[in-house]
Every structure is written in structure tokens, then in C-alpha cells.
Design a protein around this motif. Structure first.
Motif, PDB file in Angstrom:
ATOM      1  N   HIS A 215       3.257  -4.428   7.783  1.00 47.81           N
ATOM      2  CA  HIS A 215       1.799  -4.273   7.762  1.00 47.81           C
ATOM      3  C   HIS A 215       1.347  -2.944   8.379  1.00 47.81           C
ATOM      4  O   HIS A 215       0.221  -2.511   8.131  1.00 47.81           O
ATOM      5  CB  HIS A 215       1.134  -5.447   8.479  1.00 47.81           C
ATOM      6  CG  HIS A 215       0.820  -6.599   7.571  1.00 47.81           C
ATOM      7  ND1 HIS A 215      -0.196  -6.562   6.641  1.00 47.81           N
ATOM      8  CD2 HIS A 215       1.415  -7.807   7.430  1.00 47.81           C
ATOM      9  CE1 HIS A 215      -0.235  -7.697   5.982  1.00 47.81           C
ATOM     10  NE2 HIS A 215       0.741  -8.475   6.431  1.00 47.81           N
ATOM     11  N   LYS A 218       1.075  -0.518   5.139  1.00 44.92           N
ATOM     12  CA  LYS A 218       0.622  -1.045   3.854  1.00 44.92           C
ATOM     13  C   LYS A 218      -0.320  -0.098   3.109  1.00 44.92           C
ATOM     14  O   LYS A 218      -0.269  -0.002   1.873  1.00 44.92           O
ATOM     15  CB  LYS A 218      -0.028  -2.418   4.042  1.00 44.92           C
ATOM     16  CG  LYS A 218      -1.232  -2.428   4.971  1.00 44.92           C
ATOM     17  CD  LYS A 218      -1.617  -3.847   5.306  1.00 44.92           C
ATOM     18  CE  LYS A 218      -2.722  -3.862   6.355  1.00 44.92           C
ATOM     19  NZ  LYS A 218      -3.008  -5.225   6.821  1.00 44.92           N
ATOM     20  N   ASP A 221       1.792   2.590   1.716  1.00 47.21           N
ATOM     21  CA  ASP A 221       2.666   2.010   0.691  1.00 47.21           C
ATOM     22  C   ASP A 221       1.935   1.855  -0.640  1.00 47.21           C
ATOM     23  O   ASP A 221       2.534   2.030  -1.712  1.00 47.21           O
ATOM     24  CB  ASP A 221       3.197   0.654   1.156  1.00 47.21           C
ATOM     25  CG  ASP A 221       4.231   0.776   2.261  1.00 47.21           C
ATOM     26  OD1 ASP A 221       4.688   1.915   2.512  1.00 47.21           O
ATOM     27  OD2 ASP A 221       4.576  -0.250   2.880  1.00 47.21           O
ATOM     28  N   ARG A 231       2.279  -6.350   1.568  1.00 42.52           N
ATOM     29  CA  ARG A 231       1.353  -6.104   0.462  1.00 42.52           C
ATOM     30  C   ARG A 231       1.221  -7.337  -0.423  1.00 42.52           C
ATOM     31  O   ARG A 231       0.132  -7.655  -0.910  1.00 42.52           O
ATOM     32  CB  ARG A 231       1.830  -4.925  -0.374  1.00 42.52           C
ATOM     33  CG  ARG A 231       1.642  -3.558   0.264  1.00 42.52           C
ATOM     34  CD  ARG A 231       1.956  -2.469  -0.756  1.00 42.52           C
ATOM     35  NE  ARG A 231       1.079  -2.578  -1.911  1.00 42.52           N
ATOM     36  CZ  ARG A 231       1.330  -2.032  -3.109  1.00 42.52           C
ATOM     37  NH1 ARG A 231       2.455  -1.356  -3.303  1.00 42.52           N
ATOM     38  NH2 ARG A 231       0.475  -2.180  -4.113  1.00 42.52           N
TER      39      ARG A 231
END
Length: 322
Positions: A215, A218, A221, A231
Motif C-alpha cells: 500500500h 500503490k 504502481d 491495488r
């Protein structure tokens, strides 16, 4: 102390490294980039690789008692975990160097920041693997075969986030393999069903803590197209973590029951089962404090899993003396 009077950060320090770590303070300057590449400045990963090894060894010892050779198995696992975690992280950084350069938390790592070349990283990786291999050769033949067989999973892991939403599961397969290796190092034979159930419990635990860890990245990402359970779960993360908690506790409890019942004394059985209870309690504590949008909290909780794993090792090891 005013901001202007604060001590400057060591040159080349990685963004998410533990502050005032021994690498930045004590290691020779020429060695620091390579030790950072091995995450020696971030020891939590070594703990998370080592602790399942100790779980497997301790549960095997709970079945038939501790043996003189187990001290070396425990120490060898510690040294091997440090080396193989370093080799794995080096491989991960080689394959992810373009991704790392695009993420705020990772662009300070040795390869994207220019501290280490790809060629130098490859040489360093091979050296670490060679030393770990020498340690593995001191174990029982079955344990050696099992240890070597894990290399395929280790090699695939860095690519998992490119083709699956569950790279944390692949990490779990790799990080908990030490359970069956250590079990076989103690027994000299192939791991039985309790060892495999404990392995499955470890995978559920890895899914728990590495989802929290993921997290942190994210948002980056999403931009670079990297997949993760963080995600995938999004705002449903808490519910998924609760499922992983239940799975880890149930699988660990079943592993203990199949390994020890009905021959074990009631006291030994209770102490060994307390390992599963302690893990569940700690993971629940983490869920109650989780804020998936607070990167600092996610990192803090991720690091707390060292304590969760140590509690399991402590109870299982104690059962071996009863």
C-alpha cells in the motif's frame, strides 16, 4: 534542534532504510552500496525470511525433541537467510531498475541512483549465492535438494507483478520455503503433512504483511502498471487481511495438531497451539491500527511482523523442550 542544525543524512542512504543503521554508520564506504543493494540497512526482510525456517525447525523438534545439530541448523538458517535475502534483493533490483527509477520510495536504491552498476550487482549476487550454497551443503541431502529447488521461485518473483495481481502469493511461496528445508534438515527425511500445512500458514502470513507493505507504493504502481494485492483489494483490504489471518491461524493450528497429537502431553500441545493464537492476536492488532492511505503506518506495521514471527518461533521452540 533547529532544522539547520540537524545532522545530514549519509550520502547514498536509501529512502526507506532504517535511520542510523549500521551500514550507513559503520560499514566501509566502498562496501555501503553493495550492502544497501542487499538491504542490509533494512533488516526486516531477513527476519521475514529467517523466521519461517525457525518455525519449521521448532515444530520438527517439538515432535521428537531438540538435537545437538539443531543449533547449527538454526545458525545456518540465519546466515543463509541473510545471504539469500541479499541475493534475492540484488536480483530484484537488477530486474526492477527501470521501475525503481520511476517510484519515489525506490529511486534512491543503489542501481537507479548510480551507486552500483548492473555488472557489479550481478557479481555481488553470485557471490552471495555461492556462500549460501556452502552453508546449505552442511545440511541433510533432502534439505539440500529442497533448498536448491527454491531457486526457480526466487528467479520468477521479480516478474510476478507484471503478469499477476497476486505477486504477494509468489513471494509467500519463496519466503516460506525455509519451513520445509529446516524440517528436513532436522529429520533427515522428506517433510510430512504438518510441515506443508505450516508452509501454507506462512504463505497466508506473507499475503497479510506484504499487502500492507504494497500500500506504500500503490499510487506509483498505478502510473507504471505494476500489479499487487494492495491495488486489487483497495478499500476491501481490511476484509482480505482478516481472511489471511484466519487462514494462517487455522493452518498453523492444524499443523501443530497433526504433528503432536495424540502422543504429546497436554502441556506441550497447549504451548505449541499458543503459537497460532499469538500470531492471530498480533495480526488482529495490526488490522485495528491499519490506515492504508498512510505510508508511514503501513511501513511501521509491516516491520512489526518480525515480532509476530518471533512469538510463533518462541512458543514452538518451547514446546520442543517439554
Amino acid at each position: 534542534m533547529t532544522p539547520s542544525a540537524q545532522k545530514p543524512e549519509p550520502e547514498g542512504q536509501v529512502a526507506d532504510a532504517v535511520r542510523n543503521n549500521w551500514v550507513d554508520r559503520l560499514a566501509p564506504e566502498f562496501a555501503r552500496p553493495y550492502l544497501r543493494l542487499s538491504r542490509a540497512d533494512r533488516p526486516i526482510g531477513t527476519w521475514l525470511l529467517l523466521l519461517p525456517c525457525w518455525w519449521g525447525l521448532a515444530l520438527a523438534a517439538a515432535v521428537d525433541g531438540w538435537r545437538p545439530g539443531d543449533l547449527w541448523i538454526a545458525a545456518g538458517c540465519a546466515l543463509g537467510a541473510w545471504l539469500m535475502r541479499g541475493a534475492g534483493c540484488t536480483w530484484n533490483d537488477i530486474t526492477d531498475r527501470e521501475f525503481d527509477a520511476a517510484v519515489a520510495r525506490t529511486r534512491s536504491r543503489p542501481i537507479p541512483s548510480g551507486q552500483v552498476t548492473v555488472r557489479g550487482a550481478l557479481i555481488w549476487m553470485v557471490a552471495q549465492m555461492a556462500l549460501a550454497g556452502l552453508i546449505l551443503l552442511t545440511f541433510a541431502p533432502v534439505a539440500i535438494l529442497l533448498g536448491v529447488s527454491s531457486l526457480g521461485i526466487v528467479a520468477v518473483y521479480p516478474f510476478a507483478k507484471r503478469f499477476t495481481w497476486w505477486p504477494q502469493a509468489v513471494l509467500g511461496l519463496a519466503f516460506n520455503w525455509g519451513i520445509v528445508v529446516a524440517w528436513s534438515a532436522h529429520t533427515g527425511g522428506w517433510p510430512g503433512l504438518p510441515a506443508w500445512l505450516l508452509y501454507a500458514a506462512g504463505i497466508a502470513w506473507t499475503l497479510f504483511y506484504d499487502t500492507i507493505y504494497a500500500h506504500q507504493d500503490k499510487e506509483d504502481d498505478v502510473l507504471i502498471g505494476v500489479r499487487s494485492t494492495a491495488r486489487l483489494f483497495g478499500v476491501r483490504t481490511g476484509r482480505w487481511l482478516a481472511r489471511f489471518l484466519v487462514a494462517a491461524v487455522c493452518l498453523m493450528g492444524l499443523a501443530v495438531l497433526l504433528a503432536l497429537a495424540p502422543e504429546a502431553s497436554a502441556l506441550k500441545l497447549v504451548v505449541a497451539l499458543a503459537a497460532a493464537w499469538a500470531l492471530g492476536w498480533h495480526l488482529y492488532w495490526q488490522i485495528t491500527r491499519l490506515d492504508i492511505d498512510d505510508a508511514d503506518t503501513c511501513l511501521m506495521l509491516f516491520r512489526k511482523n518480525r515480532d509476530a514471527g518471533l512469538l510463533v518461533a518462541l512458543f514452538l521452540a518451547t514446546a520442543g523442550f517439554l
